[in-house]
Design an enzyme around this catalytic site. Structure first.
Site: not given
Length: 192
Positions: A160-164
């Protein structure tokens, strides 16, 4: 018995216990570690799917204790049970994977946080969104701080790519794994 024989017998016993617990449905949370370019990650899954990824900045013992309290006390290391998760993450870090195909167990997310995290999961590889975009996709454009919380307390980073998710002005904002890791992940995705 020699110390080597004892150690080998102990490993066989532990493996047999893991297999028996899994076969009898007594294993609620399986966990394993995987190396990444940023340090060791801890992966945890339930029968429904991946429930937690611990970043290198997080204390593994605290994470496991939290899972035991929030999900089930039946938490056991089971590396073979997370082979696919480890393989997909290794492929991601090597630039061979852009989308994860792993089932996700969302039980640690509810309400707005769940909607926001599902919005995060929909952000395509190599693209970014703002916290405002995320709040809007979760149903409340003014809940920008709550969108930030959905990212900062995301139990399944990377998949769940919260770095994006970035600030409105395009700056990084925060990241549980540290800004160096966030920038490294974004760089990896810009240069596959």
């Amino acid at each position: 018995m020699t110390p080597t024989t004892e150690a080998r017998d102990m490993k066989k016993s532990i493996k047999a216990l893991r297999e028996r617990a899994a076969a009898e449905g007594l294993l609620d949370v399986a966990y394993a570690t995987v190396d990444s370019p940023f340090g060791t990650l801890l992966l945890a899954k339930t029968p429904r799917g991946l429930v937690r990824i611990g970043l290198p900045t997080e204390d593994a013992q605290e994470l496991l204790t939290d899972l035991a309290g929030r999900i089930s006390p039946r938490v056991m290391e089971a590396p073979a049970g997370l082979d696919e998760e480890r393989r997909e993450l290794e492929d991601y870090f090597a630039g061979r994977r852009h989308d994860f195909e792993l089932p996700v167990d969302w039980q640690l997310s509810h309400g707005f946080l769940l909607r926001a995290r599902q919005g995060i999961a929909a952000i395509p590889y190599g693209e970014t969104r703002t916290y405002t975009d995320l709040a809007r996709s979760a149903g409340n454009e003014r809940a920008v701080r709550a969108a930030g919380s959905a990212c900062s307390r995301n139990p399944i980073p990377l998949v769940v790519p919260c770095h994006r998710v970035l600030r409105s002005d395009g700056t990084l904002g925060g990241y549980a794994g540290g800004l160096e890791m966030k920038e490294g992940l974004l760089s990896l995705e810009r240069h596959p």
